[in-house]
Design an enzyme around this catalytic site. Structure first.
Site, PDB file in Angstrom:
ATOM      1  CG  ASP A 221       0.098   9.099   1.799  1.00 41.88           C
ATOM      2  OD1 ASP A 221      -0.704   8.662   0.965  1.00 41.88           O
ATOM      3  OD2 ASP A 221       1.079   8.458   2.210  1.00 41.88           O
ATOM      4  CD  GLU A 283      -4.473   7.574   1.446  1.00 39.52           C
ATOM      5  OE1 GLU A 283      -4.450   6.697   0.568  1.00 39.52           O
ATOM      6  OE2 GLU A 283      -3.500   7.780   2.208  1.00 39.52           O
TER       7      GLU A 283
END
Length: 557
Positions: A221, A283
């Site tokens: 993330d 990401e």
């Protein structure tokens, strides 16, 4: 466009292909996939019970959004303990059972890792609040003194991605107003200080914990956010995800700093020490494509989501440009391109593509907002999916897109839980509309999501028609289109192929990937397929003149 230009893509070598280079990976958002106990929130036993769907669909791996202990300030992306499972979702034993069942079905498991920030409920942050300015516990995070004579002004002008200031002031242990801490997202998500060796050591240990339990990789993330420019300079620009423009812009001091790559090289060494080709997926909302490709150099991550592709306009020139640029950038570092159209952070593409071409990407759609055309959106979404699945590289699917699920665009505002809605002053509706629990059975409570009618976000009545049991075995259904495409993709080895552009009109994309020809018609008039073409799959019905508008066809080239 130059119809004779060929975009090179390296074929895999050897007799044992590396699985991740052409994998199709399915994202599960745990609280919205399947609820085993009827509390209205999806859980790990529910996921385990529905893993057969992924095997039947034909995907290679599943990526799960966070299921760790969390106050749920940002739906689990505020992690309080990286080595356990939140009771909302089950237990560590349930996680082990899920991993074992997936392996039995031939489906690999990728879990989310959230290294940019912890939850404010994390043990480390409690220790930081109890520490003194400059103390070792505070140095795990980014604490600064405020500006002004009494320190009452934030250290700089940085804004949170969710709206408002990225700084919050604490009260010191003695009760006096104190330092400020940085949170690029919610106030409950304090950013970690990755210049601190203790932080780096901790996350290597977290990686080992899950690798030892058998996971096949990590989706990282906010992979572009771990390192901030050391002097934390002023930055007053809004926090836009990607500009979607080819205009060079200054790089924000909190994103895509060169220091992140040293971290990922150390992680790659650790993963390479384990058997089974474990992977790291970035990401990273980074542009241009050449900057993104730095994350997937041979000694760093394996994949990086291609968000520029997700945001590209639905037109032949825009699609041609982003596909060409993406393949060239990834090829320059020997990496696969990783295609994606939907996820838990964006409006579902079955709705996004139903808006007029050129509409800026909405951050959620609600009552009173311009509404997408559902029939047009689904038609384009199916065409976009068939186009994406024909491209060399890896592809990600978001749960429910194989059913043609649209965004819930009439979700009551009082039901919204995304922190974006509150922190933006109710100007950005946020991501709840793409996170609504998915329908499995048209006539069951909560459409088969769970054994009761409970659902943490309300499901729209129209979703009965999208339920899996209404589509399985039905020729032409979106679900069967996905199954056919995934089977053909695997049989024809499209993910490991080479893209060669074919001559076409300006409003048509045409290319060959190995033995498969692909044509997507963006224009108003039907386009004939080559003489003698054997049709393999289509996103919509062909007519006597060929491929109609907003339809993709695969044919034997």
């Amino acid at each position: 466009m130059n119809a004779n230009e060929t975009t090179p893509y390296p074929r895999r070598s050897g007799t044992a292909p590396v699985w991740w280079r052409d994998a199709v990976i399915y994202q599960v958002y745990p609280r919205s996939y399947a609820d085993s106990d009827g509390d209205g929130i999806g859980d790990l036993p529910g996921i385990t019970a529905r893993l057969g769907h992924l095997s039947e669909l034909g995907v290679d791996a599943v990526w799960l959004s966070p299921f760790y202990p969390s106050p749920q300030a940002d739906a689990g992306y505020d992690v309080a303990d990286y080595r356990d499972v939140d009771p909302l979702f089950g237990t560590l034993a349930d996680a082990d059972a899920m991993i074992a069942k997936a392996r039995e079905l031939g489906v690999r498991v990728i879990v989310d890792l959230v290294p940019n920030h912890t939850s404010s409920a994390h043990r480390w942050f409690a220790e930081a609040l109890a520490d003194t300015p400059g103390g070792p516990a505070r140095q795990r995070y980014i604490f600064r003194d405020g500006r002004g004579p009494d320190g009452a002004e934030a250290p700089n002008s940085w804004q949170s991605v969710f709206g408002g200031s990225a700084w919050t002031r604490i009260t010191e242990p003695d009760g006096t107003p104190g330092q400020w801490y940085l949170h690029l997202f919610d106030v409950g998500q304090p950013d970690l200080n990755w210049d601190n060796p203790e932080v780096r050591t901790e996350f290597l240990d977290i990686l080992r914990f899950w690798l030892d339990r058998g996971v096949d990789g990590f989706r990282v993330d906010v992979a572009h956010g771990l390192i901030k420019q050391a002097d934390l300079p002023e930055w007053q620009e809004p926090q836009e995800i990607l500009s979607g423009q080819e205009v060079a812009k200054p790089r924000p001091p909190m994103w895509d700093q060169d220091g992140v790559h040293e971290i990922y090289r150390s992680w790659r060494k650790l993963l390479d020490s384990y058997p089974g080709d474990r992977i790291l997926v970035a990401e990273a909302w980074v542009e241009p494509a050449e900057r993104l490709a730095r994350y997937v150099r041979p000694d760093e991550m394996h994949q990086a989501f291609n968000f520029e592709y997700l945001l590209a306009a639905w037109s032949a020139p825009a699609q041609y440009a982003v596909i060409t640029r993406s393949l060239e950038a990834a090829d320059a570092v020997g990496a696969p391109t990783t295609w994606v159209l939907s996820n838990h952070d964006v409006v579902r593409h079955a709705s996004r593509l139903g808006l007029p071409i050129g509409t800026p990407k909405p951050n959620g759609i609600g009552v009173g907002d311009p509404q997408p055309d559902p029939a047009l959106g689904l038609r384009r979404a199916r065409a976009a999916t068939l186009l994406m699945l024909s491209l060399p590289g890896s592809a990600y699917l978001y749960q429910g897109e194989e059913l043609g699920l649209p965004e819930h665009t009439a979700l009551p505002d009082e039901a919204r839980q995304d922190p974006t809605w509150a922190r933006s002053g109710h100007t950005e509706r946020g991501r709840d509309g793409c996170r609504v629990p998915i329908p499995w059975e048209a006539d069951a409570p909560s459409y088969g999501f769970g054994p009761t009618d409970a659902s943490w976000l309300p499901q729209p009545p129209s979703w009965a028609e999208y339920a899996l049991d209404r589509q399985r075995g039905v020729p032409g259904s979106t679900y069967e289109m996905y199954r056919t495409a995934l089977r053909l993709r695997r049989e024809a080895e499209l993910g490991g192929g080479t893209l060669e552009w074919l001559p076409a009109a300006d409003d048509v994309l045409a290319f060959r990937n190995g033995t498969v020809g692909v044509l997507t018609n963006f224009g108003p008039n039907p386009v004939p397929l080559p003489d003698g073409a054997e049709v393999l799959a289509t996103s919509g019905a062909l007519d006597e003149h060929g491929v109609p508008t907003d339809v993709t066809a695969w044919y034997r080239a």
